[in-house]
Design a protein around this motif. Structure first.
Motif, PDB file in Angstrom:
ATOM      1  N   LEU A 133      -3.860  10.693   3.377  1.00  0.00           N
ATOM      2  CA  LEU A 133      -4.476   9.795   2.388  1.00  0.00           C
ATOM      3  C   LEU A 133      -5.273  10.624   1.388  1.00  0.00           C
ATOM      4  CD1 LEU A 133      -5.756   6.882   4.679  1.00  0.00           C
ATOM      5  CD2 LEU A 133      -3.564   7.102   3.504  1.00  0.00           C
ATOM      6  N   ASP A 134      -5.393  10.080   0.163  1.00  0.00           N
ATOM      7  CA  ASP A 134      -6.074  10.787  -0.922  1.00  0.00           C
ATOM      8  C   ASP A 134      -7.572  10.496  -0.856  1.00  0.00           C
ATOM      9  OD1 ASP A 134      -7.114  11.709  -3.325  1.00  0.00           O
ATOM     10  OD2 ASP A 134      -5.178  11.461  -4.324  1.00  0.00           O
ATOM     11  N   ILE A 135      -8.325  11.489  -0.356  1.00  0.00           N
ATOM     12  CA  ILE A 135      -9.766  11.276  -0.160  1.00  0.00           C
ATOM     13  C   ILE A 135     -10.499  11.125  -1.490  1.00  0.00           C
ATOM     14  CG2 ILE A 135     -10.448  13.718  -0.119  1.00  0.00           C
ATOM     15  CD1 ILE A 135     -12.276  13.012   2.229  1.00  0.00           C
ATOM     16  N   THR A 136      -9.969  11.767  -2.552  1.00  0.00           N
ATOM     17  CA  THR A 136     -10.612  11.651  -3.866  1.00  0.00           C
ATOM     18  C   THR A 136     -10.521  10.214  -4.381  1.00  0.00           C
ATOM     19  OG1 THR A 136      -9.878  13.903  -4.297  1.00  0.00           O
ATOM     20  CG2 THR A 136     -10.746  12.671  -6.162  1.00  0.00           C
ATOM     21  N   LEU A 137      -9.301   9.666  -4.350  1.00  0.00           N
ATOM     22  CA  LEU A 137      -9.128   8.284  -4.813  1.00  0.00           C
ATOM     23  C   LEU A 137      -9.913   7.320  -3.929  1.00  0.00           C
ATOM     24  CD1 LEU A 137      -5.344   8.161  -5.838  1.00  0.00           C
ATOM     25  CD2 LEU A 137      -7.364   8.376  -7.294  1.00  0.00           C
ATOM     26  N   GLY A 138      -9.871   7.563  -2.604  1.00  0.00           N
ATOM     27  CA  GLY A 138     -10.629   6.703  -1.685  1.00  0.00           C
ATOM     28  C   GLY A 138     -12.118   6.768  -1.969  1.00  0.00           C
TER      29      GLY A 138
ATOM     30  N   TYR B 160      -1.003   3.282  -3.173  1.00  0.00           N
ATOM     31  CA  TYR B 160       0.143   2.660  -2.497  1.00  0.00           C
ATOM     32  C   TYR B 160       1.448   3.262  -3.020  1.00  0.00           C
ATOM     33  CZ  TYR B 160      -2.223  -1.182   0.011  1.00  0.00           C
ATOM     34  OH  TYR B 160      -2.957  -1.923   0.877  1.00  0.00           O
ATOM     35  N   LYS B 161       1.496   3.465  -4.337  1.00  0.00           N
ATOM     36  CA  LYS B 161       2.719   3.962  -4.973  1.00  0.00           C
ATOM     37  C   LYS B 161       3.103   5.320  -4.383  1.00  0.00           C
ATOM     38  CE  LYS B 161       4.731   4.854  -9.501  1.00  0.00           C
ATOM     39  NZ  LYS B 161       4.432   5.127 -10.906  1.00  0.00           N
ATOM     40  N   VAL B 162       2.103   6.208  -4.243  1.00  0.00           N
ATOM     41  CA  VAL B 162       2.361   7.537  -3.675  1.00  0.00           C
ATOM     42  C   VAL B 162       2.908   7.397  -2.261  1.00  0.00           C
ATOM     43  CG1 VAL B 162       1.247   9.647  -2.854  1.00  0.00           C
ATOM     44  CG2 VAL B 162       0.670   8.725  -5.107  1.00  0.00           C
ATOM     45  N   LYS B 163       2.334   6.477  -1.503  1.00  0.00           N
ATOM     46  CA  LYS B 163       2.775   6.288  -0.121  1.00  0.00           C
ATOM     47  C   LYS B 163       4.188   5.726  -0.068  1.00  0.00           C
ATOM     48  CE  LYS B 163      -0.814   7.859   1.802  1.00  0.00           C
ATOM     49  NZ  LYS B 163      -0.794   8.785   0.664  1.00  0.00           N
TER      50      LYS B 163
ATOM     51  N   VAL C 168       6.586   6.037  -2.479  1.00  0.00           N
ATOM     52  CA  VAL C 168       7.507   7.074  -2.952  1.00  0.00           C
ATOM     53  C   VAL C 168       7.695   8.136  -1.870  1.00  0.00           C
ATOM     54  CG1 VAL C 168       7.815   8.936  -4.650  1.00  0.00           C
ATOM     55  CG2 VAL C 168       6.998   6.681  -5.380  1.00  0.00           C
ATOM     56  N   GLY C 169       6.623   8.442  -1.121  1.00  0.00           N
ATOM     57  CA  GLY C 169       6.683   9.464  -0.081  1.00  0.00           C
ATOM     58  C   GLY C 169       7.245   8.942   1.231  1.00  0.00           C
ATOM     59  N   HIS C 170       7.792   7.721   1.211  1.00  0.00           N
ATOM     60  CA  HIS C 170       8.405   7.134   2.410  1.00  0.00           C
ATOM     61  C   HIS C 170       7.420   6.982   3.562  1.00  0.00           C
ATOM     62  CE1 HIS C 170      12.516   6.943   0.962  1.00  0.00           C
ATOM     63  NE2 HIS C 170      12.263   8.085   0.350  1.00  0.00           N
ATOM     64  N   HIS C 171       6.157   6.762   3.243  1.00  0.00           N
ATOM     65  CA  HIS C 171       5.210   6.424   4.289  1.00  0.00           C
ATOM     66  C   HIS C 171       5.314   4.931   4.595  1.00  0.00           C
ATOM     67  CE1 HIS C 171       3.755  10.237   2.930  1.00  0.00           C
ATOM     68  NE2 HIS C 171       2.836  10.299   3.863  1.00  0.00           N
ATOM     69  N   LEU C 172       6.219   4.314   3.894  1.00  0.00           N
ATOM     70  CA  LEU C 172       6.406   2.860   3.990  1.00  0.00           C
ATOM     71  C   LEU C 172       7.910   2.636   4.106  1.00  0.00           C
ATOM     72  CD1 LEU C 172       4.605   0.189   3.226  1.00  0.00           C
ATOM     73  CD2 LEU C 172       5.812   0.358   1.071  1.00  0.00           C
ATOM     74  N   PRO C 173       8.315   1.515   4.680  1.00  0.00           N
ATOM     75  CA  PRO C 173       9.756   1.225   4.690  1.00  0.00           C
ATOM     76  C   PRO C 173      10.263   1.196   3.257  1.00  0.00           C
ATOM     77  CG  PRO C 173       8.467  -0.713   5.249  1.00  0.00           C
ATOM     78  CD  PRO C 173       7.538   0.453   5.301  1.00  0.00           C
ATOM     79  N   ASP C 174      11.466   1.705   3.043  1.00  0.00           N
ATOM     80  CA  ASP C 174      11.962   1.701   1.667  1.00  0.00           C
ATOM     81  C   ASP C 174      12.349   0.289   1.255  1.00  0.00           C
ATOM     82  OD1 ASP C 174      14.917   3.185   2.954  1.00  0.00           O
ATOM     83  OD2 ASP C 174      14.626   1.096   2.419  1.00  0.00           O
ATOM     84  N   GLY C 175      12.619   0.146  -0.026  1.00  0.00           N
ATOM     85  CA  GLY C 175      12.783  -1.176  -0.601  1.00  0.00           C
ATOM     86  C   GLY C 175      13.884  -2.008   0.026  1.00  0.00           C
ATOM     87  N   THR C 176      14.901  -1.341   0.578  1.00  0.00           N
ATOM     88  CA  THR C 176      16.050  -2.101   1.061  1.00  0.00           C
ATOM     89  C   THR C 176      15.858  -2.617   2.480  1.00  0.00           C
ATOM     90  OG1 THR C 176      17.029   0.007   1.656  1.00  0.00           O
ATOM     91  CG2 THR C 176      17.756  -0.986  -0.410  1.00  0.00           C
TER      92      THR C 176
ATOM     93  N   LEU D 120      -1.427   0.056  10.321  1.00  0.00           N
ATOM     94  CA  LEU D 120      -2.819  -0.430  10.299  1.00  0.00           C
ATOM     95  C   LEU D 120      -3.452  -0.186   8.931  1.00  0.00           C
ATOM     96  CD1 LEU D 120      -3.958   0.656  13.857  1.00  0.00           C
ATOM     97  CD2 LEU D 120      -3.939  -1.679  12.974  1.00  0.00           C
ATOM     98  N   TYR D 121      -3.097   0.957   8.317  1.00  0.00           N
ATOM     99  CA  TYR D 121      -3.637   1.266   6.983  1.00  0.00           C
ATOM    100  C   TYR D 121      -3.231   0.189   5.985  1.00  0.00           C
ATOM    101  CZ  TYR D 121      -3.777   3.376   2.319  1.00  0.00           C
ATOM    102  OH  TYR D 121      -3.980   3.594   0.985  1.00  0.00           O
ATOM    103  N   PHE D 122      -1.932  -0.151   5.982  1.00  0.00           N
ATOM    104  CA  PHE D 122      -1.475  -1.154   5.016  1.00  0.00           C
ATOM    105  C   PHE D 122      -1.987  -2.548   5.371  1.00  0.00           C
ATOM    106  CE2 PHE D 122       1.724   2.067   3.796  1.00  0.00           C
ATOM    107  CZ  PHE D 122       1.485   2.040   2.432  1.00  0.00           C
TER     108      PHE D 122
END
Lengths: 241, 114
Positions: free
Chosen positions: A73-78, A129-132, A134-142, A174-176
């Motif tokens: 996670l991006d500590i700066t943005l957080g 969220y976008k970074v996560k 794009v980085g496949h930290h999330l299920p992809d769109g399909t 849990l993050y999402f």
């Protein structure tokens, strides 16, 4: 004069037109409203409490995964979002203060500032969220499925996460879930803010009656408190070494 | 029904705090935010999570007492707020007790590819 013979005007004779008849005083009326809001906020504590409980157990079980995923996670943005959100708590507290003093223009300006800070938070959250995504930290769109081993977290992207990919997945769920429900509360809060702002512009609030501003303030501060716990629990799990 | 005390009560409806107090609380919250980030980069062993939670609790308490005016609210409000926090503690502590007493403190193995 018997009570039944009192006219509507009589009932208002010595009270604010905003005082409802079943309350003895404005103070009592405000007390009831504040108490009602707090009862709602207590249900909100339990709502987020369930997710915090899940976090507690899984963190205890899968600490290595939580430590590794947290560093993604991006500590700066957080951190910036923490400052933005606490800043919005300050502006809404000052908006309530201005309303208490009957300063309409100041109330309106501070409510607008609160809304802008809230939107800033959501925009920053969007980029996180976008970074996560794009980085496949999330299920992809399909394939929107959270737990299948393939697709949810691209283990090939990160060697040190590959052996604990399943644990990382649980952290990301849990993050999402936590930040998503928090963001939903902010979106709803900005909607309510729009109504309160409209009322303020129309001059609905006076020095003696501004309960909606106060209750909105309580809600906004509550959402801030949730983030005060989310920030260290999600972003600062294992930053040293 | 006309209450001669209404005018007096109206003056008591709001407990207006000085603006400087809000700025002071905001400053404290910023200081604690910096401390919590700094502390996360120091290896305190098992104490890291304790420090993080303790700072978050202090920050939340400041918001509740001053921004949310609970310090100046009625006893009844105190009871409701306190009950909410207490119920949350019941949820978390009883859950931990359950896991501890059943020997579930260790994670079950994750089945890969399930």
């Amino acid at each position: 004069m018997p009570e039944a013979a009192l006219t509507h005007a009589d009932l208002h004779a010595h009270a604010s037109p905003r005082q409802q008849h079943h309350f003895d005083t404005m103070a009592q009326q405000k007390e009831a409203a504040t108490l009602g809001m707090w009862v709602f906020l207590v249900t909100e504590i339990m709502f987020f409490g369930g997710m915090f409980a899940a976090y507690m157990i899984y963190r205890m079980w899968y600490f290595p995964g939580f430590a590794a995923a947290s560093e993604e996670l991006d500590i700066t943005l957080g951190g910036i979002n923490t400052v933005v959100l606490i800043g919005s708590s300050l502006t809404v507290a000052l908006a309530v203060h201005a309303a208490q003093e009957g300063k309409k223009n100041q109330t309106v300006a501070l409510l607008i500032a609160t809304g802008l800070l809230g939107l800033t938070f959501l925009v920053i959250k969007y980029f996180e969220y976008k970074v996560k995504i794009v980085g496949h930290h999330l299920p992809d769109g399909t394939t929107i499925t959270l737990f299948p081993a393939a697709g949810f977290f691209d283990v090939s992207q990160s060697e040190h996460l590959a052996p604990i990919a399943s644990q990382v997945r649980i952290f990301m769920v849990l993050y999402f879930a936590l930040t998503g429900m928090h963001a939903l509360h902010m979106i709803i809060g900005i909607g309510i803010l729009g109504v309160i702002l409209w009322m303020a512009i129309k001059g609905a609030f006076t020095k003696e009656w501004h309960v909606p501003v106060e209750l909105f303030g309580l809600y906004w501060h509550f959402v801030d408190i949730v983030w005060i716990f989310l920030f260290p629990l999600l972003y600062l799990v294992h930053r040293h070494g | 029904m006309a209450n001669p005390e209404t005018a007096e009560h109206a003056a008591e409806v709001d407990h207006i705090l000085p603006r400087s107090l809000y700025f002071g609380i905001f400053g404290l919250l910023m200081v604690f935010t910096v401390i919590t980030v700094a502390a996360a980069y120091v290896d305190l062993g098992n104490l890291n999570i304790g420090v993080a939670i303790a700072i978050a609790l202090v920050k939340a308490t400041l918001v509740i007492l001053f921004f949310m005016h609970v310090k100046y609210s009625s006893k009844l409000t105190w009871v409701v707020v306190g009950a909410g926090v207490f119920w949350l503690l019941i949820l978390l502590s009883m859950l931990m007790l359950d896991y501890a007493s059943r020997g579930w403190m260790m994670a079950p193995p994750i089945v890969r590819g399930a």
